[in-house]
Motif scaffolding. Structure first.
Motif, PDB file in Angstrom:
ATOM      1  N   ALA A   4       0.902  -1.103  -0.005  1.00 44.77           N
ATOM      2  CA  ALA A   4       0.084   0.090   0.095  1.00 44.77           C
ATOM      3  C   ALA A   4       0.849   1.152   0.056  1.00 44.77           C
ATOM      4  CB  ALA A   4      -0.811  -0.035   1.369  1.00 44.77           C
ATOM      5  N   GLU A   5       2.006   1.009   0.425  1.00 45.48           N
ATOM      6  CA  GLU A   5       3.167   2.327   0.541  1.00 45.48           C
ATOM      7  C   GLU A   5       3.828   2.407  -0.948  1.00 45.48           C
ATOM      8  OE1 GLU A   5       5.456   1.257   3.702  1.00 45.48           O
ATOM      9  OE2 GLU A   5       3.784   1.733   5.277  1.00 45.48           O
ATOM     10  N   VAL A   6       3.660   2.019  -1.887  1.00 49.87           N
ATOM     11  CA  VAL A   6       4.370   1.883  -3.221  1.00 49.87           C
ATOM     12  C   VAL A   6       3.710   3.172  -3.776  1.00 49.87           C
ATOM     13  CG1 VAL A   6       5.078   0.847  -5.222  1.00 49.87           C
ATOM     14  CG2 VAL A   6       5.096  -0.319  -3.269  1.00 49.87           C
ATOM     15  N   PRO A   7       4.310   4.253  -4.261  1.00 47.60           N
ATOM     16  CA  PRO A   7       3.762   5.190  -5.127  1.00 47.60           C
ATOM     17  C   PRO A   7       3.914   4.897  -6.515  1.00 47.60           C
ATOM     18  CG  PRO A   7       5.854   5.937  -4.379  1.00 47.60           C
ATOM     19  CD  PRO A   7       5.760   4.409  -3.741  1.00 47.60           C
ATOM     20  N   SER A   8       2.711   5.723  -7.171  1.00 49.89           N
ATOM     21  CA  SER A   8       2.993   5.355  -8.700  1.00 49.89           C
ATOM     22  C   SER A   8       3.950   6.032  -9.551  1.00 49.89           C
ATOM     23  CB  SER A   8       1.618   6.010  -9.308  1.00 49.89           C
ATOM     24  OG  SER A   8       1.689   7.300  -9.126  1.00 49.89           O
ATOM     25  N   TRP A   9       4.905   6.773  -8.996  1.00 51.68           N
ATOM     26  CA  TRP A   9       5.653   7.164  -9.750  1.00 51.68           C
ATOM     27  C   TRP A   9       7.305   6.504  -9.718  1.00 51.68           C
ATOM     28  CZ3 TRP A   9       9.739   8.233  -6.364  1.00 51.68           C
ATOM     29  CH2 TRP A   9       9.466   8.607  -4.955  1.00 51.68           C
ATOM     30  N   LYS A 145      10.780  -5.139  -6.910  1.00 53.73           N
ATOM     31  CA  LYS A 145      10.445  -6.598  -7.345  1.00 53.73           C
ATOM     32  C   LYS A 145       9.980  -7.647  -6.208  1.00 53.73           C
ATOM     33  CE  LYS A 145      14.294  -6.443 -11.101  1.00 53.73           C
ATOM     34  NZ  LYS A 145      15.488  -7.275 -11.541  1.00 53.73           N
ATOM     35  N   GLY A 146      10.614  -7.220  -4.844  1.00 52.11           N
ATOM     36  CA  GLY A 146      10.221  -8.045  -3.781  1.00 52.11           C
ATOM     37  C   GLY A 146       8.718  -7.785  -3.628  1.00 52.11           C
ATOM     38  N   ILE A 147       8.486  -6.622  -3.725  1.00 45.69           N
ATOM     39  CA  ILE A 147       6.965  -6.226  -3.334  1.00 45.69           C
ATOM     40  C   ILE A 147       5.984  -6.999  -4.425  1.00 45.69           C
ATOM     41  CG2 ILE A 147       5.320  -4.567  -3.260  1.00 45.69           C
ATOM     42  CD1 ILE A 147       7.375  -2.618  -2.273  1.00 45.69           C
TER      43      ILE A 147
END
Length: 214
Positions: A4-9, A145-147
């Motif tokens: 949930a913390e991965v930004p789109s950019w 990649k891990g996410i």
């Protein structure tokens, strides 16, 4: 970082090629593209200082730097907008930085990469690179990649079935076990089944033998 913390950019940042000549300001000085806007996803993604002053003066722009021909970004520039607690950091030119993408690992002195990685107590979970501290990834690219790998793993989905006042927990990948549970629940609710009848079998008599005459 968590899902949930991965930004789109972030994925755009890792796929962008920096340190090229800006085509918009080709004749200007200091036209090297080493900036990235985290608020604009339209091309071009790599910006020069003239692009920043013209169209991105009010946006959040981070500067990309070079270390041994690899792109890095300072922790002070990205630490407040991206969770990098699992990524190995390095001190280069008196500044703490993180690498953007995975770096190729070369063989040295006849020792394979796998053996060199196994000698370290901490290794990158994706590429196996030896780490200096208790981190999980060597770069932002390996972290992403891990996410994605975690997102591709099947998730156990549990459902509850009610039968006879009892809850039976089943999973979507084990239908057979759920059917067996329902049958067991049925046997618990019904009366005890009588034991099977035994068929009496008469033992066959043997041929009588007479006592020998003396």
């Amino acid at each position: 970082m968590k899902r949930a913390e991965v930004p789109s950019w972030l994925e755009l940042l890792l796929a962008t090629q920096f340190f090229t000549i800006c085509t918009t300001h080709f004749l200007a000085t200091r036209n090297e593209c080493n900036l990235f806007c985290t608020q604009c996803e339209a091309a071009p993604r790599a910006l020069c200082c003239h692009c920043r002053s013209c169209d991105h003066s009010t946006h959040r722009v981070i500067q990309i730097r070079r270390s041994s021909y690899h792109d890095v970004v300072r922790v002070s520039d990205i630490g407040d907008i991206l969770d990098i607690r699992d990524v190995q950091t390095y001190i280069i030119n008196s500044a703490r930085v993180v690498f953007l993408n995975e770096r190729p690992q070369l063989r040295s002195s006849g020792v394979s990469i796998s053996k060199a990685s196994s000698s370290s107590s901490h290794n990158c979970k994706m590429c196996g690179r030896a780490l200096l501290g208790a981190f999980r990834f060597c770069s932002l690219g390996c972290n992403l990649k891990g996410i994605k790998e975690d997102m591709d793993m099947p998730v156990m989905v549990e459902s509850r079935l009610e039968y006879g006042g009892k809850d039976i927990v089943t999973s979507n990948d084990n239908v057979g076990s759920s059917t067996a549970s329902i049958k067991d629940s049925c046997n618990d609710n019904n009366e005890e089944e009588p034991p099977p009848k035994r068929i009496a079998r008469h033992r066959r008599k043997g041929i009588p033998q007479r006592a020998p005459f003396f």
